[in-house]
Design an enzyme around this catalytic site. Sequence first.
Site, PDB file in Angstrom:
ATOM      1  N   ASP A  61       4.105  34.639  26.463  1.00 51.94           N
ATOM      2  CA  ASP A  61       5.100  33.833  25.875  1.00 51.94           C
ATOM      3  C   ASP A  61       5.500  34.022  24.685  1.00 51.94           C
ATOM      4  O   ASP A  61       6.448  33.550  24.014  1.00 51.94           O
ATOM      5  CB  ASP A  61       4.779  32.358  26.303  1.00 51.94           C
ATOM      6  CG  ASP A  61       5.041  31.945  27.200  1.00 51.94           C
ATOM      7  OD1 ASP A  61       5.996  33.052  28.466  1.00 51.94           O
ATOM      8  OD2 ASP A  61       4.778  30.596  28.057  1.00 51.94           O
ATOM      9  N   ASN A 137      10.740  26.636  21.053  1.00 56.66           N
ATOM     10  CA  ASN A 137      10.129  25.883  21.638  1.00 56.66           C
ATOM     11  C   ASN A 137      10.195  24.484  20.975  1.00 56.66           C
ATOM     12  O   ASN A 137      10.691  23.571  21.268  1.00 56.66           O
ATOM     13  CB  ASN A 137       8.917  26.924  21.569  1.00 56.66           C
ATOM     14  CG  ASN A 137       8.921  27.089  22.520  1.00 56.66           C
ATOM     15  OD1 ASN A 137       9.082  26.822  23.397  1.00 56.66           O
ATOM     16  ND2 ASN A 137       7.119  27.748  22.938  1.00 56.66           N
ATOM     17  N   ARG A 148      -5.724  15.715   8.902  1.00 54.59           N
ATOM     18  CA  ARG A 148      -5.196  14.628   7.299  1.00 54.59           C
ATOM     19  C   ARG A 148      -4.326  13.952   8.171  1.00 54.59           C
ATOM     20  O   ARG A 148      -3.275  14.971   8.880  1.00 54.59           O
ATOM     21  CB  ARG A 148      -5.071  15.239   5.970  1.00 54.59           C
ATOM     22  CG  ARG A 148      -6.506  15.451   5.577  1.00 54.59           C
ATOM     23  CD  ARG A 148      -7.470  14.277   5.272  1.00 54.59           C
ATOM     24  NE  ARG A 148      -9.114  14.154   4.086  1.00 54.59           N
ATOM     25  CZ  ARG A 148      -8.019  14.219   2.695  1.00 54.59           C
ATOM     26  NH1 ARG A 148      -7.268  14.126   2.460  1.00 54.59           N
ATOM     27  NH2 ARG A 148      -9.824  14.195   2.378  1.00 54.59           N
ATOM     28  N   ASP A 167      -0.863  12.867  13.171  1.00 53.55           N
ATOM     29  CA  ASP A 167      -1.186  13.782  12.696  1.00 53.55           C
ATOM     30  C   ASP A 167       0.117  15.101  12.099  1.00 53.55           C
ATOM     31  O   ASP A 167      -0.280  15.903  11.477  1.00 53.55           O
ATOM     32  CB  ASP A 167      -2.196  14.988  13.536  1.00 53.55           C
ATOM     33  CG  ASP A 167      -3.717  14.529  13.533  1.00 53.55           C
ATOM     34  OD1 ASP A 167      -3.859  13.279  12.822  1.00 53.55           O
ATOM     35  OD2 ASP A 167      -5.000  14.835  14.216  1.00 53.55           O
ATOM     36  N   THR A 178       7.144  22.772  27.256  1.00 55.49           N
ATOM     37  CA  THR A 178       5.606  22.924  28.164  1.00 55.49           C
ATOM     38  C   THR A 178       4.813  23.812  26.968  1.00 55.49           C
ATOM     39  O   THR A 178       3.552  23.963  28.009  1.00 55.49           O
ATOM     40  CB  THR A 178       6.021  24.135  29.297  1.00 55.49           C
ATOM     41  OG1 THR A 178       6.734  25.499  29.168  1.00 55.49           O
ATOM     42  CG2 THR A 178       6.940  23.038  30.582  1.00 55.49           C
ATOM     43  N   TYR A 180       3.725  22.592  23.170  1.00 53.66           N
ATOM     44  CA  TYR A 180       3.066  22.553  22.485  1.00 53.66           C
ATOM     45  C   TYR A 180       3.396  20.854  22.444  1.00 53.66           C
ATOM     46  O   TYR A 180       2.065  20.009  22.462  1.00 53.66           O
ATOM     47  CB  TYR A 180       3.484  23.079  21.195  1.00 53.66           C
ATOM     48  CG  TYR A 180       2.603  22.278  19.336  1.00 53.66           C
ATOM     49  CD1 TYR A 180       1.524  21.628  19.769  1.00 53.66           C
ATOM     50  CD2 TYR A 180       2.589  22.308  18.064  1.00 53.66           C
ATOM     51  CE1 TYR A 180       0.614  21.200  18.631  1.00 53.66           C
ATOM     52  CE2 TYR A 180       1.955  21.648  17.369  1.00 53.66           C
ATOM     53  CZ  TYR A 180       0.386  20.856  17.296  1.00 53.66           C
ATOM     54  OH  TYR A 180       0.136  20.507  16.674  1.00 53.66           O
ATOM     55  N   SER A 181       4.232  20.195  22.602  1.00 53.60           N
ATOM     56  CA  SER A 181       4.762  18.916  22.954  1.00 53.60           C
ATOM     57  C   SER A 181       4.239  18.382  24.427  1.00 53.60           C
ATOM     58  O   SER A 181       3.628  17.315  24.101  1.00 53.60           O
ATOM     59  CB  SER A 181       6.385  19.227  23.074  1.00 53.60           C
ATOM     60  OG  SER A 181       6.977  17.464  23.667  1.00 53.60           O
TER      61      SER A 181
END
Length: 281
Positions: A61, A137, A148, A167, A178, A180-181
């Site tokens: 990907d 994406n 932080r 964050d 499908t 990072y989210s």
Amino acid sequence: MKTPASIGVLSPMRTPECVLVMQELLQACEQAGLMAYEYGRHTQTDPVLGRPEVLICLGGDGTMLGHATFAAQHGITLGGINMGHLGFLTAAGREEVQSLVAALASGTYGVENRVMLSVTRCCSSPDTTHDSLLALNEISLMRDQTGRMIDVDVELDGCLLNRYHADGVLVATPTGSTAYSLSAGGPLLWPTAEVMCLTPICPHSLTSRPVVLPDDVEITLRPRERRGRAGESLIYSVDGHATRPIALNETLTIRKAATSLKLLTLPTSDYAARLRAKLGW
């Protein structure tokens, strides 16, 4: 679909397996009467070879994401042979080279239009040029120094939705749901759904949950100064590739892009089956 007039084959990784797959693919295309060639630096500036009708990436990907903007901007259909791990975007596996070539030769392959996001960094100074990028994406906003939290106001068509203490915050397309989210707790979205998802990354409040939005809404991310941390810098990242700084007096404007990615699929493609295989259902 019609048989493509030209097919570029791209393999950023030069492992022995990738070289063998490329040779197999090029040989199969030649036998099927298709014009296929290795796409690289020596062809990108060629007025003919630099714009193949179909571009096949050998990789995962990440390889597909790295060439999605180029393909979308030039109307090129992007396909992939998975040489990586998950391969949500790739059309075929290593063992499906012959099936892919047969579909291209017979015109039985499919093309899905995948929504992309237009991301614009807006500066407070009228003399400053605005940055504008495309994301397949997601777009994510976070602090440059890991560990932080940030404060960011999220506005929808100019109206405040919430001030997030987290964050970071990300906005994902259905394609990116499908990626990072999903890792941040966002929902799975069907790739052709006309929506996008706002997902806070590790929010301080348990009531700060992902929100699914119509894809015709304009989202503004407005960083806010946290007490005693005015000197800390923020960054935003597009598809995990292009990472750029953003100041507290700047904003990110996110909307559905005018252009979309044409993603190649096989006639046997079944997204539900892909979810079961990739997610271990």
